[in-house]
Write a protein that holds these residues in place. Structure first.
Motif, PDB file in Angstrom:
ATOM      1  N   MET A  94       0.825  -1.182   0.000  1.00  0.00           N
ATOM      2  CA  MET A  94       0.000   0.000   0.000  1.00  0.00           C
ATOM      3  C   MET A  94       0.875   1.254   0.000  1.00  0.00           C
ATOM      4  O   MET A  94       0.571   2.210  -0.695  1.00  0.00           O
ATOM      5  N   GLU A  95       1.940   1.214   0.754  1.00  0.00           N
ATOM      6  CA  GLU A  95       2.827   2.386   0.828  1.00  0.00           C
ATOM      7  C   GLU A  95       3.406   2.729  -0.539  1.00  0.00           C
ATOM      8  O   GLU A  95       3.501   3.894  -0.913  1.00  0.00           O
ATOM      9  N   ILE A 142       0.813   4.547  -2.585  1.00  0.00           N
ATOM     10  CA  ILE A 142       0.594   5.919  -2.109  1.00  0.00           C
ATOM     11  C   ILE A 142       1.718   6.833  -2.564  1.00  0.00           C
ATOM     12  O   ILE A 142       1.484   7.981  -2.929  1.00  0.00           O
ATOM     13  N   ASN A 150      -2.213   3.564 -10.454  1.00  0.00           N
ATOM     14  CA  ASN A 150      -1.993   3.518  -9.005  1.00  0.00           C
ATOM     15  C   ASN A 150      -3.274   3.839  -8.238  1.00  0.00           C
ATOM     16  O   ASN A 150      -3.575   3.196  -7.241  1.00  0.00           O
ATOM     17  N   LEU A 187      -5.062   1.108  -5.834  1.00  0.00           N
ATOM     18  CA  LEU A 187      -5.300   1.434  -4.427  1.00  0.00           C
ATOM     19  C   LEU A 187      -6.791   1.364  -4.113  1.00  0.00           C
ATOM     20  O   LEU A 187      -7.192   0.823  -3.077  1.00  0.00           O
ATOM     21  N   LEU A 222      -7.742  -2.281  -3.878  1.00  0.00           N
ATOM     22  CA  LEU A 222      -7.185  -2.861  -2.652  1.00  0.00           C
ATOM     23  C   LEU A 222      -8.018  -2.471  -1.444  1.00  0.00           C
ATOM     24  O   LEU A 222      -8.364  -3.315  -0.603  1.00  0.00           O
ATOM     25  N   LEU A 223      -8.377  -1.201  -1.348  1.00  0.00           N
ATOM     26  CA  LEU A 223      -9.150  -0.732  -0.200  1.00  0.00           C
ATOM     27  C   LEU A 223     -10.593  -1.228  -0.246  1.00  0.00           C
ATOM     28  O   LEU A 223     -11.220  -1.416   0.802  1.00  0.00           O
ATOM     29  N   LEU A 250      -7.510  -1.932   6.182  1.00  0.00           N
ATOM     30  CA  LEU A 250      -6.203  -1.285   6.030  1.00  0.00           C
ATOM     31  C   LEU A 250      -6.256   0.188   6.416  1.00  0.00           C
ATOM     32  O   LEU A 250      -5.261   0.759   6.856  1.00  0.00           O
ATOM     33  N   SER A 290       1.414   5.511   6.251  1.00  0.00           N
ATOM     34  CA  SER A 290       0.923   5.559   4.874  1.00  0.00           C
ATOM     35  C   SER A 290      -0.527   6.037   4.814  1.00  0.00           C
ATOM     36  O   SER A 290      -0.906   6.782   3.917  1.00  0.00           O
TER      37      SER A 290
END
Length: 76
Positions: free
Chosen positions: A1-2, A5, A18, A22, A25-26, A32, A39
């Motif tokens: 994740m970092e 970001i 990106n 992201l 993923l979220l 998270l 992050s």
């Protein structure tokens, strides 16, 4: 994740990718956002700046809005 970001700058060649990655993923792992990690704090600070960018596609803007909404839910 970092890593994702860090790539969230409109000048980055894969900015839209990106943001989408992201966002996905979220959507799959909303917990998270509750970690309180550096992050997540960085993402919270960057979101308003990214949303003020005029060059965003409609899809990217919508996904950034979705991330912002997910962050609000995680903070509630």
């Amino acid at each position: 994740m970092e890593h994702l970001i860090r790539g969230l700058t409109p000048e980055h060649g894969f900015f839209d990718l990106n943001v989408h990655t992201l966002w996905a993923l979220l959507a799959a792992r909303p917990a998270l956002l509750r970690s309180g990690s550096a992050s997540v704090r960085s993402l919270r600070a960057q979101l308003p700046v990214m949303l003020d960018t005029q060059e965003l596609t409609a899809r990217t803007r919508g996904e950034l809005d979705g991330i912002r909404y997910a962050m609000r839910l995680a903070e509630a």
